[in-house]
Motif scaffolding. Structure first.
Motif, PDB file in Angstrom:
ATOM      1  N   GLU A  38     -48.962  -6.481  18.349  1.00 17.47           N
ATOM      2  CA  GLU A  38     -48.322  -7.759  18.040  1.00 17.47           C
ATOM      3  C   GLU A  38     -48.450  -7.948  16.521  1.00 17.47           C
ATOM      4  OE1 GLU A  38     -46.174 -10.023  19.920  1.00 17.47           O
ATOM      5  OE2 GLU A  38     -47.885 -10.168  21.306  1.00 17.47           O
ATOM      6  N   ARG A  39     -47.395  -8.373  15.878  1.00 17.03           N
ATOM      7  CA  ARG A  39     -47.492  -8.585  14.436  1.00 17.03           C
ATOM      8  C   ARG A  39     -47.845 -10.045  14.153  1.00 17.03           C
ATOM      9  NH1 ARG A  39     -42.501  -6.456  11.338  1.00 17.03           N
ATOM     10  NH2 ARG A  39     -43.338  -4.580  12.304  1.00 17.03           N
ATOM     11  N   PRO A  40     -48.941 -10.286  13.412  1.00 20.26           N
ATOM     12  CA  PRO A  40     -49.286 -11.682  13.116  1.00 20.26           C
ATOM     13  C   PRO A  40     -48.305 -12.262  12.105  1.00 20.26           C
ATOM     14  CG  PRO A  40     -50.718 -10.212  11.866  1.00 20.26           C
ATOM     15  CD  PRO A  40     -49.845  -9.324  12.748  1.00 20.26           C
ATOM     16  N   ALA A  41     -48.182 -13.572  12.077  1.00 19.33           N
ATOM     17  CA  ALA A  41     -47.323 -14.206  11.077  1.00 19.33           C
ATOM     18  C   ALA A  41     -47.876 -13.955   9.677  1.00 19.33           C
ATOM     19  CB  ALA A  41     -47.220 -15.703  11.360  1.00 19.33           C
ATOM     20  N   ALA A  42     -49.198 -13.931   9.584  1.00 22.32           N
ATOM     21  CA  ALA A  42     -49.840 -13.625   8.299  1.00 22.32           C
ATOM     22  C   ALA A  42     -51.255 -13.164   8.568  1.00 22.32           C
ATOM     23  CB  ALA A  42     -49.866 -14.863   7.396  1.00 22.32           C
ATOM     24  N   ALA A  43     -51.787 -12.369   7.646  1.00 15.28           N
ATOM     25  CA  ALA A  43     -53.197 -12.003   7.714  1.00 15.28           C
ATOM     26  C   ALA A  43     -53.871 -12.460   6.433  1.00 15.28           C
ATOM     27  CB  ALA A  43     -53.353 -10.497   7.892  1.00 15.28           C
ATOM     28  N   VAL A  44     -55.102 -12.944   6.563  1.00 14.72           N
ATOM     29  CA  VAL A  44     -55.853 -13.332   5.355  1.00 14.72           C
ATOM     30  C   VAL A  44     -57.161 -12.540   5.317  1.00 14.72           C
ATOM     31  CG1 VAL A  44     -54.906 -15.647   5.111  1.00 14.72           C
ATOM     32  CG2 VAL A  44     -56.906 -15.298   6.573  1.00 14.72           C
ATOM     33  N   LEU A  45     -57.600 -12.247   4.105  1.00 17.59           N
ATOM     34  CA  LEU A  45     -58.863 -11.533   3.926  1.00 17.59           C
ATOM     35  C   LEU A  45     -59.789 -12.382   3.067  1.00 17.59           C
ATOM     36  CD1 LEU A  45     -56.435  -9.131   3.951  1.00 17.59           C
ATOM     37  CD2 LEU A  45     -58.506  -7.734   3.863  1.00 17.59           C
ATOM     38  N   PRO A  46     -60.437 -13.370   3.669  1.00 18.80           N
ATOM     39  CA  PRO A  46     -61.291 -14.254   2.874  1.00 18.80           C
ATOM     40  C   PRO A  46     -62.497 -13.511   2.288  1.00 18.80           C
ATOM     41  CG  PRO A  46     -61.557 -14.682   5.230  1.00 18.80           C
ATOM     42  CD  PRO A  46     -60.437 -13.708   5.095  1.00 18.80           C
ATOM     43  N   ASP A  47     -62.925 -14.008   1.133  1.00 21.72           N
ATOM     44  CA  ASP A  47     -64.079 -13.443   0.421  1.00 21.72           C
ATOM     45  C   ASP A  47     -65.348 -14.220   0.707  1.00 21.72           C
ATOM     46  OD1 ASP A  47     -63.508 -11.280  -1.228  1.00 21.72           O
ATOM     47  OD2 ASP A  47     -62.330 -12.568  -2.580  1.00 21.72           O
ATOM     48  N   THR A  48     -65.181 -15.478   1.090  1.00 24.81           N
ATOM     49  CA  THR A  48     -66.334 -16.366   1.237  1.00 24.81           C
ATOM     50  C   THR A  48     -66.222 -17.165   2.533  1.00 24.81           C
ATOM     51  OG1 THR A  48     -65.211 -18.208   0.180  1.00 24.81           O
ATOM     52  CG2 THR A  48     -66.443 -16.725  -1.280  1.00 24.81           C
ATOM     53  N   VAL A  49     -67.363 -17.688   2.941  1.00 22.39           N
ATOM     54  CA  VAL A  49     -67.397 -18.544   4.131  1.00 22.39           C
ATOM     55  C   VAL A  49     -66.544 -19.786   3.891  1.00 22.39           C
ATOM     56  CG1 VAL A  49     -68.884 -19.905   5.644  1.00 22.39           C
ATOM     57  CG2 VAL A  49     -69.686 -17.698   4.770  1.00 22.39           C
ATOM     58  N   ASP A  50     -66.604 -20.279   2.678  1.00 27.25           N
ATOM     59  CA  ASP A  50     -65.824 -21.471   2.348  1.00 27.25           C
ATOM     60  C   ASP A  50     -64.322 -21.224   2.571  1.00 27.25           C
ATOM     61  OD1 ASP A  50     -65.568 -24.164   1.216  1.00 27.25           O
ATOM     62  OD2 ASP A  50     -64.516 -23.109  -0.410  1.00 27.25           O
ATOM     63  N   GLN A  51     -63.863 -20.037   2.200  1.00 26.42           N
ATOM     64  CA  GLN A  51     -62.447 -19.713   2.426  1.00 26.42           C
ATOM     65  C   GLN A  51     -62.129 -19.651   3.923  1.00 26.42           C
ATOM     66  OE1 GLN A  51     -61.439 -16.144   0.268  1.00 26.42           O
ATOM     67  NE2 GLN A  51     -61.599 -17.137  -1.733  1.00 26.42           N
ATOM     68  N   VAL A  52     -63.059 -19.078   4.694  1.00 24.11           N
ATOM     69  CA  VAL A  52     -62.844 -19.029   6.154  1.00 24.11           C
ATOM     70  C   VAL A  52     -62.688 -20.451   6.680  1.00 24.11           C
ATOM     71  CG1 VAL A  52     -63.822 -18.385   8.395  1.00 24.11           C
ATOM     72  CG2 VAL A  52     -64.187 -16.893   6.416  1.00 24.11           C
ATOM     73  N   GLN A  53     -63.594 -21.308   6.222  1.00 26.83           N
ATOM     74  CA  GLN A  53     -63.543 -22.712   6.673  1.00 26.83           C
ATOM     75  C   GLN A  53     -62.221 -23.367   6.313  1.00 26.83           C
ATOM     76  OE1 GLN A  53     -67.422 -24.360   5.177  1.00 26.83           O
ATOM     77  NE2 GLN A  53     -66.974 -25.840   6.791  1.00 26.83           N
ATOM     78  N   GLN A  54     -61.782 -23.133   5.073  1.00 23.48           N
ATOM     79  CA  GLN A  54     -60.523 -23.773   4.644  1.00 23.48           C
ATOM     80  C   GLN A  54     -59.336 -23.271   5.456  1.00 23.48           C
ATOM     81  OE1 GLN A  54     -59.605 -24.468   0.480  1.00 23.48           O
ATOM     82  NE2 GLN A  54     -61.627 -23.660  -0.065  1.00 23.48           N
ATOM     83  N   VAL A  55     -59.335 -21.962   5.734  1.00 28.13           N
ATOM     84  CA  VAL A  55     -58.235 -21.392   6.519  1.00 28.13           C
ATOM     85  C   VAL A  55     -58.230 -22.007   7.923  1.00 28.13           C
ATOM     86  CG1 VAL A  55     -57.368 -19.288   7.631  1.00 28.13           C
ATOM     87  CG2 VAL A  55     -58.116 -19.219   5.233  1.00 28.13           C
ATOM     88  N   VAL A  56     -59.436 -22.070   8.534  1.00 29.14           N
ATOM     89  CA  VAL A  56     -59.512 -22.600   9.900  1.00 29.14           C
ATOM     90  C   VAL A  56     -59.124 -24.085   9.915  1.00 29.14           C
ATOM     91  CG1 VAL A  56     -61.051 -23.087  11.845  1.00 29.14           C
ATOM     92  CG2 VAL A  56     -61.196 -20.880  10.674  1.00 29.14           C
ATOM     93  N   ARG A  57     -59.582 -24.824   8.896  1.00 30.31           N
ATOM     94  CA  ARG A  57     -59.196 -26.249   8.814  1.00 30.31           C
ATOM     95  C   ARG A  57     -57.691 -26.418   8.736  1.00 30.31           C
ATOM     96  NH1 ARG A  57     -63.283 -27.704   4.716  1.00 30.31           N
ATOM     97  NH2 ARG A  57     -65.084 -28.293   5.944  1.00 30.31           N
ATOM     98  N   LEU A  58     -57.092 -25.563   7.936  1.00 31.70           N
ATOM     99  CA  LEU A  58     -55.638 -25.618   7.775  1.00 31.70           C
ATOM    100  C   LEU A  58     -54.951 -25.327   9.114  1.00 31.70           C
ATOM    101  CD1 LEU A  58     -53.095 -25.714   5.931  1.00 31.70           C
ATOM    102  CD2 LEU A  58     -53.428 -23.261   5.537  1.00 31.70           C
ATOM    103  N   CYS A  59     -55.431 -24.289   9.803  1.00 30.11           N
ATOM    104  CA  CYS A  59     -54.854 -23.951  11.118  1.00 30.11           C
ATOM    105  C   CYS A  59     -55.039 -25.116  12.091  1.00 30.11           C
ATOM    106  CB  CYS A  59     -55.519 -22.699  11.683  1.00 30.11           C
ATOM    107  SG  CYS A  59     -55.064 -21.184  10.823  1.00 30.11           S
ATOM    108  N   HIS A  60     -56.221 -25.717  12.046  1.00 32.41           N
ATOM    109  CA  HIS A  60     -56.530 -26.822  12.952  1.00 32.41           C
ATOM    110  C   HIS A  60     -55.593 -27.996  12.706  1.00 32.41           C
ATOM    111  CE1 HIS A  60     -59.031 -30.419  14.141  1.00 32.41           C
ATOM    112  NE2 HIS A  60     -58.978 -29.727  15.259  1.00 32.41           N
TER     113      HIS A  60
END
Lengths: 482, 427
Positions: A38-60
């Motif tokens: 399955e092809r995702p709409a986008a993939a992200v490669l975060p460098d930090t936990v903070d980036q993971v949090q921001q990505v998840v917040r945005l998705c939420h």
């Protein structure tokens, strides 16, 4: 996925951390279960936990599904991307944060590989016990998601026995710390549920692991048998004798030949071989090793090879671990499942698999963690031959049915993922599954965290069975649903 | 007959209609939990009867506490009210011992001692040795995730459990896990329920992986001039190839009990090695076997668990053992508290028996918690007078996972029927 959302993602992870071109996304279309893509709409490669949090917040905020991915070695499609979602690739979170030898702990980011943990502490005489065969490349985050095992779980347990604490990003983007560095943190054991939840409850961003002291002595023997029955009985007899080896692995004729052709480990040409490894204090290993040899002899084992040194041990393990890849020499494709049976049922189930091999006309190799009853039937087929792929899948499913018939499980270590979600009602009632969903709903009410995995859904599986009703035997108070 | 007792009779009848005739009665003083006498006590004979009774309680807005052997009922915050006390002791069968598979399925109400008596016929056991194992039931031990000295080798119920059936507050019965030792199908609700203190559901049966009974055992009992000597010996032992099945300390007076279980020659050899190391660390070791060994362990357990007073469970980073023991002694002495400590020296899990003025005890607990950042240790009250429970939270801080724990509780038990307010973080 709209441009504003993508721009927002790019703002969080930078242009270097965002993958959105179709060609570049190819890498991420599947995990090691390549049948599902399955092809995702986008993939992200975060460098930090903070980036993971921001990505998840945005998705939420936008109710966009997301899927976390480590090294992509999973065998059940657990990291299969969502076509309308974001794939969060955690390989850049690969720092070892703290090594604490006096307390026998290590804290790492999820992208650190399994073997790297052992490498970092080996000089102090410690190692990390769970050893899935992909340990050179698989990530600790993925191990936590799948509750990974390996050859040595018989004595040392699984990932869940070795994770002391995790930091997670919850599906709403908030951080939570579950478990800890000390034992028995007060509160519900959410850590015990996160481990093995296949990425459906949260994104793990930090893991504290327990380290194990290297045993004083390790001894291994390889022994041949004229039937899988005899080898299976030897396994039961070893366990019944009160001996818990570090590992007991079994290979059958097909996988022995494949391994022999591929890496020449010097295995005997037999119907079955057992590889038995004992570890612990030297005097204990010596005493128990003699008993294991006697049990094997009683079951008419022959061609005993005792690994005298590390090199011989390495050669035998190489033969065992090469079995999967070596199947390529026997057939162009194979389908693998990892159903589990009570170990005393090994001879019975192996006979049924042999019968199925004859009936289906497809070669089925068996190489597995015999001590745990964790089968790995390799159903060989040729995708170029019309209908063989489907037949192989049917045969593999039939084997899972055998496992459930004797009280076993759909999976011992590969996970349910997207692969076996539709089989879950064969093992669990609607009430069981609905109870599991209570946990899911508590963590992820919007169902955006790795959706369509683990649980059967009408979209995946067609109509799912109606609500569970107690069987008369249950109403009579007999508990036979265990 | 007053109207109150006639309404009570009616409720008893309601419960009996579900739990079984003659299996419900009004609560009496002996049933009290922290002084709160339950309205009704019921002892359903089957899982279905229990689930049906529980569903009735939930539908009618009653609060429920589950009781096995009653050895740990005082753990947790004092209950506000207990409308129905559900006893599991009529469900006490070892359902199946699959000795060829080294697994067993046991009903919640069986005691650990009964269970192990059955399993020993095939020289196997459920390798747990928590306090009061003659009375403590499988359900209670699992619900509290309780264990004993041999945790050093075998872990806790969480490490051994492979399957469970449970009754939810709404009466639905569900299964999790299975009967095989390796299994990753579905969420691991058995681990979630383990240590949940009866807040999420009622454990009906549990399935465990077992251990073979060991052939031989030796225990090295070491007397030390000071507790500060314990930590270095522990570190030294574990850095060698020593594989004790229990590694316990007790103080004051400072002693250690180090147990080796294996084949005869190995138990003897490791015990001798440990005795030599103990002498190097200034201790006076004696190697015990047979009845002397059994008596030493019984005495060890009794030091904290058979005495009156407060019991604290303390978890620390294992390497902080010596500094923690020194701190405990300083602060207890300054507050004129009489104390004794026992526990898992290799794992950083200690039990403190405490006597003294309640307000001083409260200060002691608070000061202890200040030393222990969330995740690096905890101090929970396992047993105390309601007076002390009113002064300090029994669980201490739970950390930022609390919000999601509350959410899990809300999903499993939306009406707050099961053990309300008693669990960690007020679950």
């Amino acid at each position: 996925m709209d441009a504003v959302f993508l721009a927002e993602l790019e703002r969080i992870v930078g242009p270097d951390g965002l993958v959105r071109d179709a060609g570049d996304l190819l890498t991420y279309e599947s995990d090691a279960l390549v049948r599902l893509r399955e092809r995702p709409a986008a993939a992200v490669l975060p460098d930090t936990v903070d980036q993971v949090q921001q990505v998840v917040r945005l998705c939420h905020r936008s109710k966009v599904p997301f899927v976390a991915r480590g090294s992509g070695t999973g065998l059940s499609g657990g990291a299969l991307p969502h076509p309308d979602g974001v794939l969060i690739v955690l390989t850049r979170l690969n720092r070892v944060l703290d090594i604490d030898i006096p307390n026998q702990r290590i804290t790492v980011e999820p992208g650190v590989t399994n073997l790297e943990v052992t490498r970092r502490v080996a000089s102090s005489g410690y190692y990390y016990a769970p050893d899935p065969s992909s340990q050179v490349i698989c990530s600790i985050g993925g191990n936590v998601a799948e509750n990974s095992g390996g050859a040595h779980c018989l004595k040392y347990g699984f990932t869940v026995h070795h994770v002391l604490g995790v930091e997670v990003v919850l599906p709403d983007g908030e951080l939570a710390h579950l478990g800890g560095e000390a034992l028995d943190s007060p509160g519900l054991d959410l850590l015990g549920v996160i481990v093995g939840s296949e990425g459906t409850l949260a994104v793990v961003t930090k893991v504290t692991l327990r380290l194990v002291r290297r045993p004083e002595a390790v001894q291994m023997l390889l022994v041949a048998f004229d039937s899988t029955d005899a080898a299976g009985n030897a396994v039961s007899d070893i366990i019944s004798a009160g001996i818990i080896p570090a590992a007991i692995e079994m290979m059958d004729r097909t996988t022995i030949r494949a391994a022999e052709a591929a890496v020449h480990p010097g295995f005997p040409d037999a119907e079955a071989v057992l590889i038995v490894e004992l570890d612990g204090p030297r005097s204990e290993v010596v005493a128990l090793f003699a008993r294991v040899e006697a049990v094997c002899a009683r079951n008419n084992g022959w061609g005993v090879q005792v690994a005298r040194d590390e090199a011989q041990r390495g050669r035998i393990w190489m033969g065992r671990k090469a079995a999967f890849a070596a199947m390529g020499r026997i057939a162009p494709n194979y389908y693998v499942q990892d159903g589990v049976i009570p170990r005393s049922k090994l001879p019975e189930v192996l006979r049924r698999i042999r019968q199925l091999e004859i009936e289906s006309g497809l070669t089925i190799g068996n190489v597995f963690h015999a001590g745990d009853g964790n089968l790995h039937p390799l159903v060989c087929y040729d995708a170029a031959v019309d209908g063989q792929a489907d037949l192989a899948e049917q045969v593999a499913t039939e084997i899972l049915t055998y496992c459930l018939d004797v009280g076993g499980s759909l999976t011992g270590e590969h996970g349910i993922g997207a692969d076996k979600a539709c089989h879950m009602p064969k093992m669990f009632t609607t009430a069981d599954l609905e109870t599991m969903q209570l946990v899911r709903a508590a963590f992820d009410p919007d169902q955006i965290c790795n959706p369509d995995k683990l649980f059967p859904t009408p979209r995946l599986c067609g109509e799912v069975p109606g609500p569970y009703r107690a069987h008369p035997a249950e109403i009579a108070g007999l508990i036979d649903r265990v | 007959m007053t109207s109150r007792s006639s309404s009570l009779d009616a409720v008893v009848a309601e419960v009996e209609a579900r739990a079984g005739a003659g299996l419900a009665r009004p609560g009496v003083a002996a049933d009290a939990i922290d002084g709160i006498v339950p309205g009704i006590v019921a002892q359903p004979p089957t899982p279905v009867a229990l689930a049906t009774t529980l569903a009735w309680a939930t539908e009618t807005g009653r609060t429920v506490v589950v009781r096995g052997g009653g050895t740990k009922l005082g753990w947790g915050a004092s209950p506000g009210s207990v409308d129905l006390l559900l006893s599991t002791t009529a469900m006490n069968a070892v359902v199946e011992h699959r000795h060829g598979d080294l697994t067993a399925t046991v009903q919640a109400g069986a005691t650990l001692a009964e269970t192990n008596a059955v399993l020993s016929r095939h020289r196997q056991w459920l390798p747990l040795d928590p306090p009061w194992s003659d009375r403590a039931t499988i359900g209670g031990i699992v619900a509290a995730n309780d264990s004993g000295p041999r945790r050093q080798r075998h872990g806790t119920p969480r490490d051994l459990i492979i399957g469970m059936t449970l009754a939810r507050a709404d009466g639905l019965m569900a299964k999790t896990g299975g009967i095989v030792v390796k299994n990753v199908a579905g969420y691991d609700l058995a681990r979630l329920l383990t240590g949940s203190f009866g807040c999420l559901g009622v454990i009906l049966t549990a399935t465990f992986k077992l251990a073979p009974l060991s052939e031989a055992s030796r225990t090295v009992s070491v007397a030390f001039p000071a507790s500060a000597r314990c930590g270095p010996l522990v570190a030294d032992l574990l850095a060698h190839a020593s594989t004790p099945s229990a590694l316990e300390l007790a103080t004051p007076p400072a002693t250690m009990l180090i147990r080796f279980e294996s084949v005869e020659a190995v138990a003897v050899e490791q015990a001798e090695h440990a005795a030599t190391l103990a002498r190097d660390h200034g201790g006076t070791p004696v190697v015990l076997t047979g009845e002397d060994e059994t008596a030493a362990w019984r005495g060890h357990d009794a030091r904290v668990f058979d005495r009156e007073g407060t019991i604290l469970k303390l978890t620390i980073m294992p390497a902080d053992l010596s500094s923690t023991l020194a701190w405990l002694d300083d602060v207890a002495t300054a507050r004129q508290l009489d104390y004794v400590v026992t526990g898992r020296a290799g794992l950083g899990v200690l039990f403190v028996g405490l006597h003294g003025v309640v307000s001083e005890q409260a200060t002691f607990v608070t000061a202890l918690r200040e030393r222990l950042p969330v995740g690096r240790g905890s101090a929970t009250i396992q047993r105390a007078d309601p007076e002390l429970k009113a002064l300090v939270d029994v669980w201490g801080p739970v950390g930022d996972g609390l919000r999601i724990m509350q959410e899990v509780k809300r999903r499993f038990d939306p009406t707050g029927t099961l053990n309300p307010g008693r669990g960690p973080g007020g679950l």
